[in-house]
Structures are given as C-alpha cells and as structure tokens.
Motif scaffolding. Structure first.
Motif, PDB file in Angstrom:
ATOM      1  N   UNK A 256     -73.799  47.693 -42.057  1.00 54.16           N
ATOM      2  CA  UNK A 256     -75.004  47.100 -42.631  1.00 54.16           C
ATOM      3  C   UNK A 256     -75.685  46.328 -41.507  1.00 54.16           C
ATOM      4  N   UNK A 257     -76.988  46.481 -41.406  1.00 53.63           N
ATOM      5  CA  UNK A 257     -77.762  45.829 -40.348  1.00 53.63           C
ATOM      6  C   UNK A 257     -79.117  45.450 -40.921  1.00 53.63           C
ATOM      7  N   UNK A 258     -79.475  44.162 -40.813  1.00 50.33           N
ATOM      8  CA  UNK A 258     -80.743  43.704 -41.367  1.00 50.33           C
ATOM      9  C   UNK A 258     -81.150  42.377 -40.741  1.00 50.33           C
ATOM     10  N   UNK A 259     -82.454  42.083 -40.759  1.00 47.18           N
ATOM     11  CA  UNK A 259     -82.884  40.745 -40.345  1.00 47.18           C
ATOM     12  C   UNK A 259     -82.577  39.759 -41.469  1.00 47.18           C
ATOM     13  N   UNK A 260     -82.364  38.490 -41.124  1.00 44.81           N
ATOM     14  CA  UNK A 260     -82.080  37.487 -42.158  1.00 44.81           C
ATOM     15  C   UNK A 260     -83.358  36.996 -42.829  1.00 44.81           C
ATOM     16  N   UNK A 261     -84.514  37.347 -42.289  1.00 46.27           N
ATOM     17  CA  UNK A 261     -85.785  37.028 -42.934  1.00 46.27           C
ATOM     18  C   UNK A 261     -86.746  38.187 -42.708  1.00 46.27           C
ATOM     19  N   UNK A 262     -87.649  38.380 -43.653  1.00 49.27           N
ATOM     20  CA  UNK A 262     -88.556  39.522 -43.605  1.00 49.27           C
ATOM     21  C   UNK A 262     -89.716  39.320 -42.636  1.00 49.27           C
ATOM     22  N   UNK A 263     -90.191  38.080 -42.489  1.00 51.62           N
ATOM     23  CA  UNK A 263     -91.330  37.823 -41.610  1.00 51.62           C
ATOM     24  C   UNK A 263     -91.414  36.346 -41.275  1.00 51.62           C
TER      25      UNK A 263
END
Length: 179
Positions: free
Chosen positions: A75-82
C-alpha cells in the motif's frame, strides 16, 4: 599467414578490453556521481538545494495535489490529498508505504508532475525518491518530501499534481509448484 593470426589475436584482445571497459564504466560512473552528490535523475526532476535567501511570494497560492500509485504488493499513498503553498515557502508532505509481504523488498519511487511545464519549478530538498528503499516484511513507514515551489513559476499555473509510482526493484519472484 602467421602474421594475420597474430594481428587477429591482438584485435580480439583489444575488442575484449574495450568491451570490459565499457561494461565497467556504468558502475564506475554511478560511484563517482554518488561520491560527488550528483544524481542525474533528480537533477532532471527539478531537485535543488534550498536557498535560504529565496523570497516567499505571499501574494499568491499554489495548490499542490498529491497522488501515489503502487506497482507491487504494498500500500502506498500520501498522508494528505493536497495543500496550499506560497511559492518560495519550504513545505513537507509525508507518503506512507506498507510492505504487505512476508519478505524484505527493495523499492524505488519515480515522480511525475502535471502540468509538465511546472516540473522545473518544483524543487525537492529531501525526498525518499532519491534512493531505493528497503522494506522489511510487513513494515509500515512514513517518508517525507521536503520541497518548495520556485517563485518564477508562471502565474497561470495555479495547481500542480505531484504523483509517485512506487515499484519493486530487483524483483523477488516467489517460485510456486507450477514454476
């Protein structure tokens, strides 16, 4: 005839030495670049050392959107969208990765930007994408990207998307009974 055989032998040795030199040149070049702190990928990527004298342009905001794509079993994702930033201002965003496998894995992140004309103005001071990451079995990690937007960014650019693709390096194919 023996002269021709001697010449052929010398030419074969010269060709073998040239091939060996060319083969060894890539790792040698990589070591020199690492020793000098030069990384061609990140330079093309708009990476630069943060200049403390950079003027912050408080007259405008740029929205930075963050995206993460995983090419592999994690799983790989930013901790905030913008986030909204002022050009010239130092900012940090975290990306989170979780190795869902029961084995150690090596991975690398490759960035991309939209619009493309914003790429030279997105200046990364610190980034997990600068080198390969080794993730232990089932390890979760938060990795920072420290960046600023060059105040010379064209005024018509109001939004920049930073997207990373995170993929396994060196492959660790698990053999099954079918293999």
């Amino acid at each position: 005839m023996t002269e021709n055989k001697k010449l052929l032998g010398k030419l074969i040795v010269i060709a073998a030495v040239m091939f060996g030199f060319a083969y060894a040149l890539n790792p040698f070049y990589r070591q020199i670049c690492e020793a000098l702190g030069i990384n061609v990928l990140t330079q093309k990527d708009g990476t630069a050392a943060y200049d403390q004298n950079t003027q912050v342009d408080k007259t405008r905001n740029v929205t930075i959107e963050f995206d993460g794509n995983a090419q592999g079993p994690w799983r790989f994702r930013p901790t905030q969208a913008s986030m909204s930033v002022h050009p010239g201002e130092l900012n940090t965003v975290l990306y989170e990765v979780v190795n869902t496998q029961p084995r150690e894995m090596n991975a690398q992140a490759i960035p991309s930007y939209a619009p493309q004309n914003a790429t030279p103005f997105f200046m990364k001071v610190e980034c997990f994408c600068f080198k390969q990451q080794t993730l232990k079995p089932n390890e979760a990690r938060q990795m920072p990207v420290v960046f600023y937007i060059d105040p010379k960014l064209p005024r018509e650019v109001k939004t920049i998307t930073l997207s990373y693709t995170f993929f396994e390096v060196g492959g660790g194919l698990v053999k099954t009974a079918a293999n």
